[in-house]
Each structure stands twice: as C-alpha cells, then as structure tokens.
Design a protein around this motif. Structure first.
Motif, PDB file in Angstrom:
ATOM      1  N   LEU A  20       0.861  -1.177   0.000  1.00 53.79           N
ATOM      2  CA  LEU A  20       0.000   0.000   0.000  1.00 53.79           C
ATOM      3  C   LEU A  20       0.892   1.221   0.000  1.00 53.79           C
ATOM      4  CD1 LEU A  20      -2.478  -1.075   2.827  1.00 53.79           C
ATOM      5  CD2 LEU A  20      -2.921  -1.075   0.364  1.00 53.79           C
ATOM      6  N   LYS A  21       0.542   2.194  -0.846  1.00 56.91           N
ATOM      7  CA  LYS A  21       1.309   3.434  -0.846  1.00 56.91           C
ATOM      8  C   LYS A  21       0.330   4.560  -1.087  1.00 56.91           C
ATOM      9  CE  LYS A  21       5.514   5.378  -2.738  1.00 56.91           C
ATOM     10  NZ  LYS A  21       6.240   5.528  -3.999  1.00 56.91           N
ATOM     11  N   GLY A  22       0.121   5.384  -0.065  1.00 58.88           N
ATOM     12  CA  GLY A  22      -0.878   6.439  -0.185  1.00 58.88           C
ATOM     13  C   GLY A  22      -2.227   5.816  -0.452  1.00 58.88           C
ATOM     14  N   SER A  23      -2.849   6.238  -1.543  1.00 61.30           N
ATOM     15  CA  SER A  23      -4.168   5.686  -1.846  1.00 61.30           C
ATOM     16  C   SER A  23      -4.074   4.566  -2.871  1.00 61.30           C
ATOM     17  CB  SER A  23      -5.080   6.803  -2.354  1.00 61.30           C
ATOM     18  OG  SER A  23      -4.497   7.362  -3.514  1.00 61.30           O
ATOM     19  N   GLU A  24      -2.858   4.052  -3.082  1.00 62.08           N
ATOM     20  CA  GLU A  24      -2.684   3.007  -4.093  1.00 62.08           C
ATOM     21  C   GLU A  24      -2.354   1.654  -3.482  1.00 62.08           C
ATOM     22  OE1 GLU A  24      -1.098   5.649  -7.876  1.00 62.08           O
ATOM     23  OE2 GLU A  24       0.360   4.593  -6.633  1.00 62.08           O
ATOM     24  N   LEU A  25      -2.879   0.642  -4.132  1.00 66.35           N
ATOM     25  CA  LEU A  25      -2.543  -0.732  -3.795  1.00 66.35           C
ATOM     26  C   LEU A  25      -1.732  -1.232  -4.985  1.00 66.35           C
ATOM     27  CD1 LEU A  25      -2.822  -3.455  -2.333  1.00 66.35           C
ATOM     28  CD2 LEU A  25      -5.143  -3.600  -3.174  1.00 66.35           C
ATOM     29  N   ILE A  26      -0.444  -1.413  -4.720  1.00 71.31           N
ATOM     30  CA  ILE A  26       0.470  -1.694  -5.829  1.00 71.31           C
ATOM     31  C   ILE A  26       0.847  -3.179  -5.853  1.00 71.31           C
ATOM     32  CG2 ILE A  26       2.719  -1.118  -6.850  1.00 71.31           C
ATOM     33  CD1 ILE A  26       2.452   1.579  -5.242  1.00 71.31           C
ATOM     34  N   ILE A  27       0.634  -3.792  -7.000  1.00 70.23           N
ATOM     35  CA  ILE A  27       1.039  -5.182  -7.176  1.00 70.23           C
ATOM     36  C   ILE A  27       2.166  -5.203  -8.196  1.00 70.23           C
ATOM     37  CG2 ILE A  27       0.349  -7.499  -7.915  1.00 70.23           C
ATOM     38  CD1 ILE A  27      -2.451  -6.908  -7.058  1.00 70.23           C
ATOM     39  N   VAL A  28       3.327  -5.686  -7.749  1.00 65.31           N
ATOM     40  CA  VAL A  28       4.461  -5.785  -8.659  1.00 65.31           C
ATOM     41  C   VAL A  28       4.633  -7.258  -9.021  1.00 65.31           C
ATOM     42  CG1 VAL A  28       6.907  -5.281  -8.991  1.00 65.31           C
ATOM     43  CG2 VAL A  28       5.534  -3.835  -7.465  1.00 65.31           C
ATOM     44  N   ILE A  29       4.625  -7.539 -10.287  1.00 63.69           N
ATOM     45  CA  ILE A  29       4.831  -8.920 -10.749  1.00 63.69           C
ATOM     46  C   ILE A  29       6.204  -8.991 -11.413  1.00 63.69           C
ATOM     47  CG2 ILE A  29       3.974 -10.777 -12.230  1.00 63.69           C
ATOM     48  CD1 ILE A  29       1.186  -9.579 -11.960  1.00 63.69           C
ATOM     49  N   ARG A  30       6.968  -9.955 -10.985  1.00 69.20           N
ATOM     50  CA  ARG A  30       8.327 -10.115 -11.491  1.00 69.20           C
ATOM     51  C   ARG A  30       8.317 -10.269 -13.011  1.00 69.20           C
ATOM     52  NH1 ARG A  30      11.116 -14.736 -11.618  1.00 69.20           N
ATOM     53  NH2 ARG A  30       9.476 -15.738 -10.396  1.00 69.20           N
ATOM     54  N   LYS A  31       9.262  -9.548 -13.658  1.00 70.72           N
ATOM     55  CA  LYS A  31       9.403  -9.711 -15.118  1.00 70.72           C
ATOM     56  C   LYS A  31       9.686 -11.175 -15.383  1.00 70.72           C
ATOM     57  CE  LYS A  31      11.795  -5.377 -15.336  1.00 70.72           C
ATOM     58  NZ  LYS A  31      13.079  -5.199 -14.681  1.00 70.72           N
ATOM     59  N   ASN A  32       9.146 -11.687 -16.439  1.00 70.94           N
ATOM     60  CA  ASN A  32       9.328 -13.088 -16.829  1.00 70.94           C
ATOM     61  C   ASN A  32       8.612 -14.087 -15.925  1.00 70.94           C
ATOM     62  OD1 ASN A  32      11.178 -11.962 -18.663  1.00 70.94           O
ATOM     63  ND2 ASN A  32      12.851 -12.278 -17.217  1.00 70.94           N
ATOM     64  N   ALA A  33       7.884 -13.615 -14.935  1.00 68.19           N
ATOM     65  CA  ALA A  33       7.115 -14.555 -14.117  1.00 68.19           C
ATOM     66  C   ALA A  33       6.067 -15.180 -15.031  1.00 68.19           C
ATOM     67  CB  ALA A  33       6.454 -13.837 -12.961  1.00 68.19           C
ATOM     68  N   ILE A  34       5.982 -16.501 -15.016  1.00 65.95           N
ATOM     69  CA  ILE A  34       5.093 -17.151 -15.972  1.00 65.95           C
ATOM     70  C   ILE A  34       3.697 -17.360 -15.375  1.00 65.95           C
ATOM     71  CG2 ILE A  34       4.779 -19.104 -17.528  1.00 65.95           C
ATOM     72  CD1 ILE A  34       7.864 -19.540 -17.170  1.00 65.95           C
ATOM     73  N   ASN A  35       3.659 -18.000 -14.235  1.00 62.21           N
ATOM     74  CA  ASN A  35       2.348 -18.389 -13.699  1.00 62.21           C
ATOM     75  C   ASN A  35       1.872 -17.523 -12.532  1.00 62.21           C
ATOM     76  OD1 ASN A  35       1.935 -20.369 -15.573  1.00 62.21           O
ATOM     77  ND2 ASN A  35       2.973 -21.917 -14.362  1.00 62.21           N
ATOM     78  N   THR A  36       2.288 -16.254 -12.518  1.00 62.50           N
ATOM     79  CA  THR A  36       1.847 -15.389 -11.435  1.00 62.50           C
ATOM     80  C   THR A  36       0.793 -14.435 -11.976  1.00 62.50           C
ATOM     81  OG1 THR A  36       4.106 -15.466 -10.649  1.00 62.50           O
ATOM     82  CG2 THR A  36       2.672 -13.840  -9.625  1.00 62.50           C
ATOM     83  N   THR A  37      -0.331 -14.336 -11.264  1.00 67.58           N
ATOM     84  CA  THR A  37      -1.336 -13.368 -11.691  1.00 67.58           C
ATOM     85  C   THR A  37      -1.633 -12.422 -10.537  1.00 67.58           C
ATOM     86  OG1 THR A  37      -3.191 -14.725 -10.978  1.00 67.58           O
ATOM     87  CG2 THR A  37      -2.436 -15.056 -13.236  1.00 67.58           C
ATOM     88  N   ALA A  38      -2.059 -11.222 -10.874  1.00 75.03           N
ATOM     89  CA  ALA A  38      -2.384 -10.219  -9.856  1.00 75.03           C
ATOM     90  C   ALA A  38      -3.490 -10.751  -8.946  1.00 75.03           C
ATOM     91  CB  ALA A  38      -2.821  -8.922 -10.529  1.00 75.03           C
TER      92      ALA A  38
END
Ligand SMILES: [Zn+2]
Length: 234
Positions: free
Chosen positions: A104-122
């Motif tokens: 969480l940052k301020g009013s944002e919920l930030i999801i960072v997905i690793r570059k090249n991650a294959i089977n990861t979804t938000a």
C-alpha cells in the motif's frame, strides 16, 4: 504440473494431475487455485480446451470466494480498479518489476509482478496478500480484545478464518472463533466489534439483556460499528 490458458482477458492457471479416472474434473479452491484431474492419456490440448470451456464457471467460483459483498463489482485485476482494505478504497496499480510484491502506498494498492514470471497473476497475489494480512491482524486483535475478558477465566478461543455466507463471525460449540475473511475489507473497529461480540458469547451464549450489558461495557460504541457492517453487507 502448472499450466495456463487464456479465457477472454483472464488467465487461468491450473494444477494438472493425472489419474485412472475416465472423465475430467475441475476444482476451484477458496485460495483461488484451480485443480484439474484428468485421465492418464488425455492430451494437453483437450484438457486446455475443456478448462477454457468451463472458464465462465471458474471465474464465477473465484468471484464467489473473493467476495460475499453483494455490491462488489466484477474484478479483472487491472490498474484503475478499486479494492478495499480496512474500510478504505485503494486504487489498484499492476506493474512489472524485479520481485513479486504487494504494498500500500498512499491511496494506491500496488502489485508488482516479477518480469518473466510465468504463472503469477495479480488475482492470486492479491488473494494471498489479503489472506496473510487477515491472519496476522485477526490474531492480534483477538489477543488484544481478549485481555478485557481475563476476569472470566475462559481460555482464549482458537481462531479460524472461514468463509461464511451470511455471518461476519461465529463462536462454535467447541469455543472456536470463526471470522469471515471479508472482514479485512472493513474498518478495524468493525473487526473489533465482531470479535468482542463473539467473546461476549463465551459469557452469555444468547442475546439476552445480560449479553448486551456486557457488550456495552466492552465496547460502548458497538452500535456504530454494527451499523457500519450492516451498511456494507446490505
Ligand atoms: Zn451473537
């Protein structure tokens, strides 16, 4: 083995298991994982086709497990959507980065997905994040609120986070406290209210006069938070 297919704009990641059974079975679990059990010799193309065919059912199951709040809109887990945490609405930002992360940052919920991650979804990252935040927070608030009940010489109830269709919390006959994971989307005071309400049931099992007297003593403004919860689930 993990596989994935595209269903419209949605990615369905599933775990594939082979058995001697003759037909294919698909299960969606409360943690939003999808399991496919397939006959030994079914080709992967056929299996993927069948998963896509059941796509709308899988998405419906996800929505069922994701939220029991009737007014929750359908989620696509794309930037710009709003998601609730502790009663506040956050704007979702999904981006690529060096490591998987939810913050969480301020009013944002930030999801960072690793570059090249294959089977990861938000979708899955957020479900896991909600789950771990609930586990920590509910346990801490149970412990804190239980301090006010020390005089009654009850044991602190065990906590179980459990999806319930119509209840925020419940105390089982074996004195286990069940809390609905959806509570993590409501204000902290609402979470305290549900915990205190159920702890009062340790002393008075029914909603009699004595019950309300105790609840009033433990949380003088309980009515406000009860109303708030009701406005959320209405
Ligand atoms: Zn009650």
């Amino acid at each position: 083995m993990e596989h994935k297919v595209k269903y419209g704009r949605t990615t369905i990641v599933f775990d594939l298991q082979r058995t001697n059974r003759k037909t294919l079975a698909i299960e969606v679990h409360p943690d939003l994982t999808v399991n496919v059990v397939a006959p030994m010799h079914a080709s992967i193309e056929i299996i993927e086709e069948k998963v896509v065919k059941r796509g709308s059912w899988i998405v419906k199951q996800w929505q069922y497990f994701e939220s029991f709040l009737p007014r929750t809109p359908i989620r696509e887990y794309v930037s710009g959507e709003t998601h609730l945490f502790l009663g506040r609405r956050y704007i979702l930002k999904v981006r690529k980065g060096d490591e998987n992360d939810v913050k969480l940052k301020g009013s944002e919920l930030i999801i960072v997905i690793r570059k090249n991650a294959i089977n990861t979804t938000a979708r899955h990252m957020l479900a896991r994040w909600y789950k771990s935040r609930s586990e920590n927070l509910f346990a801490k608030h149970l412990q804190d609120n239980f301090k006010s009940f020390k005089d009654y010489s009850f044991q602190q109830p065990c906590l179980e986070i459990k999806r319930m269709k119509k209840r925020w919390g419940s105390l089982t006959p074996t004195k286990k406290l069940l809390l609905n994971p959806e509570l993590i989307k409501t204000p902290l005071k609402c979470i305290d209210y549900v915990i205190i309400h159920e702890l009062c049931h340790l002393v008075h099992p029914n909603h009699g006069k004595e019950f309300y007297k105790l609840q009033e003593k433990m949380m003088p403004d309980w009515k406000r938070w009860k109303d708030k919860l009701e406005s959320i689930s209405a």
